[in-house]
Design an enzyme around this catalytic site. Structure first.
Site, PDB file in Angstrom:
ATOM      1  CG  ASP A   7      -6.912  -3.110  -9.817  1.00 26.32           C
ATOM      2  OD1 ASP A   7      -6.983  -1.876  -9.474  1.00 26.32           O
ATOM      3  OD2 ASP A   7      -7.704  -3.380 -10.610  1.00 26.32           O
ATOM      4  CE  LYS A  35      -1.004   0.337  -8.184  1.00 23.50           C
ATOM      5  NZ  LYS A  35      -1.817  -0.915  -8.787  1.00 23.50           N
ATOM      6  CB  ALA A  63      -5.039   5.108 -10.164  1.00 25.83           C
ATOM      7  N   GLY A  64      -7.242   3.364  -8.874  1.00 28.22           N
ATOM      8  CA  GLY A  64      -8.275   3.190  -7.821  1.00 28.22           C
ATOM      9  C   GLY A  64      -7.636   2.578  -6.482  1.00 28.22           C
ATOM     10  CG  HIS A  65      -4.101   3.356  -5.714  1.00 30.96           C
ATOM     11  ND1 HIS A  65      -2.862   4.061  -5.368  1.00 30.96           N
ATOM     12  CD2 HIS A  65      -4.196   2.771  -6.744  1.00 30.96           C
ATOM     13  CE1 HIS A  65      -2.209   3.947  -6.811  1.00 30.96           C
ATOM     14  NE2 HIS A  65      -3.178   3.040  -7.616  1.00 30.96           N
ATOM     15  CB  THR A 103     -10.463   3.657 -16.306  1.00 34.52           C
ATOM     16  OG1 THR A 103      -9.875   4.834 -16.717  1.00 34.52           O
ATOM     17  CG2 THR A 103      -9.648   2.390 -15.921  1.00 34.52           C
ATOM     18  NE  ARG A 152       5.497  18.636 -29.857  1.00 32.29           N
ATOM     19  CZ  ARG A 152       6.411  18.667 -30.865  1.00 32.29           C
ATOM     20  NH1 ARG A 152       7.429  19.217 -30.802  1.00 32.29           N
ATOM     21  NH2 ARG A 152       5.808  18.028 -31.789  1.00 32.29           N
ATOM     22  CD  GLN A 212      -2.443   3.296 -13.951  1.00 28.43           C
ATOM     23  OE1 GLN A 212      -1.307   4.198 -14.217  1.00 28.43           O
ATOM     24  NE2 GLN A 212      -3.458   3.914 -13.668  1.00 28.43           N
ATOM     25  NE  ARG A 233     -13.760  -1.804 -16.712  1.00 29.37           N
ATOM     26  CZ  ARG A 233     -12.769  -1.410 -17.424  1.00 29.37           C
ATOM     27  NH1 ARG A 233     -12.636  -2.042 -18.591  1.00 29.37           N
ATOM     28  NH2 ARG A 233     -11.736  -0.908 -16.918  1.00 29.37           N
ATOM     29  N   PRO A 234     -16.178  -6.506 -13.165  1.00 29.44           N
ATOM     30  CG  PRO A 234     -17.222  -8.400 -14.087  1.00 29.44           C
ATOM     31  CD  PRO A 234     -17.264  -6.951 -14.105  1.00 29.44           C
ATOM     32  N   GLY A 249      -5.159  -9.588   4.696  1.00 33.26           N
ATOM     33  CA  GLY A 249      -6.455  -8.879   4.733  1.00 33.26           C
ATOM     34  C   GLY A 249      -6.324  -7.366   4.208  1.00 33.26           C
TER      35      GLY A 249
END
Ligand code: GDP
Ligand code: IMO
Ligand code: MG
Length: 427
Positions: A14, A17, A40-42, A132, A146, A226, A306-307, A418
């Site tokens: 976070d 990226k 991931a959360g971009h 997550t 495998r 990440q 989540r905070p 910003g």
């Protein structure tokens, strides 16, 4: 020389990226995600709109950019289709998406196992990771055991069914032993074959393609997910993710060779955040300061809401990331979040058993007895969100950035004041 660059989260994720990748993607032919999945959360903002990408590379807003989800990724087909739809609803219709035929598929049992393991660990030992719950760990486990299913096999329905049979034979034994719901082949096959058909046109070989266009001189950006401290090898194990978000994993995660990865840009948040459990040596104890930063910086997880835990900047962490990822330039983000603070601290070393150290210890147990050493810098107490050049920054903000540069020994080439694309400035 090759025109390649990798964008790496230098902390616990976070760092911005997505924002920086989108900014750099304005001049990129191809943007590639090479590890992780929809853990991931971009977030990206421009023209008054905000987007949150999970699997999709941040080149998706440049219609000229090809977006590759490469072989090192684990992809949830159902969630990917939702993500594509969400972009379409916001007017982003031209996705230029490609999925590597070697990327792995995330199935419902991966999510269920992820949640169950967390629940059991928490109940028995109080040690959940705080994942997550997107099934990332269990999907990578299957890859290495495998018994995973790759996209190339997923879209070939006959192969998909026979792979699924084999996988479920093993999985169901495990699910049963855990007292969990078991799956029959048709139950998953009938739902997932529809996703396979929809995604099939996007799936192809990508490693050979990438090496060819890199040799031709095309601009290729690798977008990490990440952060280095969440790396399965170099992170704060076991409180990490199940892939390696470092530059070293670009070749493996894309089917390229190390010679193709020349430049690595570290993305550094001007303080530190962490979602989930595990060490955070510069965590801010003063609730007034940490909640101020959390609210101003909107520090709530993009994926889980989540905070985020808040800490001061930690240059021990940054030096670790620089070393293991070969970072040769840094973009620093969210400086404006510190605008109102009287004082700003930087953690620069730790005390352990009476000795000063400036490296990341290999054992998680050690963190309980670490004491962090800080430098304190004066704040600038001005709104910097409208700044458009280095010279316009208050001298205290310049000094803060210069001090970080001095401590880490790597040039800070971009700073961000910003969330909007326009608030990204070359120094
Ligand atoms: P990523 O996972 O590394 O892409 O980062 P996230 O998108 O999860 O979190 C970064 C957050 O910071 C997002 O909400 C961004 O919109 C926001 N952001 C990025 N750069 C800046 C900045 O310079 N200032 C402010 N105020 N917000 C920023
Ligand atoms: P981006 O790309 C922040 C964290 C989780 C948890 C640990 C393991 O947005 O920076 P996982 O679901 O991967 O098994 O969870 O890793 N985590 C992240 N934290 N940003 C992320 O991604 C993260 N992806 C995973 O909170 O502590
Ligand atoms: Mg994020």
């Amino acid at each position: 020389m090759y025109k390649t660059k990798v964008v790496i989260g230098a902390q616990w994720g976070d760092e911005g990226k997505g924002k920086i990748s989108d900014f750099l993607a304005q001049n990129a032919d191809v943007v590639v995600r090479y590890q992780g999945g929809n853990n991931a959360g971009h977030s990206i903002e421009f023209d008054g709109k905000r987007y949150a990408l999970k699997h999709i590379p941040s080149g998706v807003f440049n219609p000229k950019t090809l977006n590759i989800m490469a072989q090192g990724m684990v992809i949830n087909p159902k969630m990917l289709l939702d993500e594509m739809k969400e972009l379409e609803n916001k007017g982003i219709v031209n996705h230029n998406l490609v999925i590597s035929d070697r990327a792995h598929v995330i199935f419902p049992y991966h999510l269920e196992i992820d949640s169950k393991l967390e629940e059991l660990k928490e109940k028995k030992y109080g040690t959940k990771i705080g994942t997550t719950k997107k099934g990332i760990g269990p999907a990578y486990e299957d890859k290495y055991a495998r018994v995973g299913i790759r996209f190339g096999d997923f879209i070939n329905l006959k192969t998909f069914k026979s792979r699924l049979k084999e996988t479920l034979f093993i999985k169901n034994m495990f699910l049963k032993s855990m007292g969990m719901k078991q799956y029959n082949v048709d139950e998953i096959f009938n739902e997932y074959k529809e996703y396979a058909k929809k995604l099939s046109p996007l799936v192809r070989e990508t490693g050979l393609y990438l090496s060819k266009i890199i040799e031709e001189g095309k601009v290729v950006l690798f977008e990490g997910a990440q952060g280095v401290l969440l790396c399965i090898e170099n992170g704060t194990y076991p409180y990490v993710t199940s892939s390696s978000p470092t530059a070293s994993s670009v070749p493996l995660g894309t089917g390229l060779s190390p010679k193709h990865v020349l430049n690595a840009m570290g993305i550094v948040k001007s303080y530190t955040t962490r979602v989930g459990a595990g060490a955070l040596p510069t965590e801010i104890e003063d609730e007034k300061i940490s909640s101020h930063i959390r609210e101003v910086g909107r520090e709530y997880g993009t994926v889980t809401g989540r905070p985020r835990r808040i800490g001061w900047l930690d240059t021990v962490v940054l030096k670790h990331s620089i070393r293991v990822s070969g970072l040769n330039e840094i973009a620093i983000t969210l400086i404006d979040v510190l605008d109102d603070l009287e004082e700003i601290k930087i953690g620069y070393s730790y005390n352990l058993d009476g000795k000063e150290i400036d490296f990341i210890p290999g054992s998680n147990e050690v963190y309980d007895s670490l004491k962090t050493n800080y430098i304190t810098m004066p704040g600038w107490k001005k709104d910097i969100t409208k700044v458009t050049s280095w010279n316009e920054l208050p001298i205290e903000a310049q000094n803060y950035i210069l001090k970080i540069e001095e401590l880490i020994g790597v040039k800070i080439t971009i700073f961000s004041v910003g969330p909007d694309r326009k608030q990204t400035i070359y120094r």
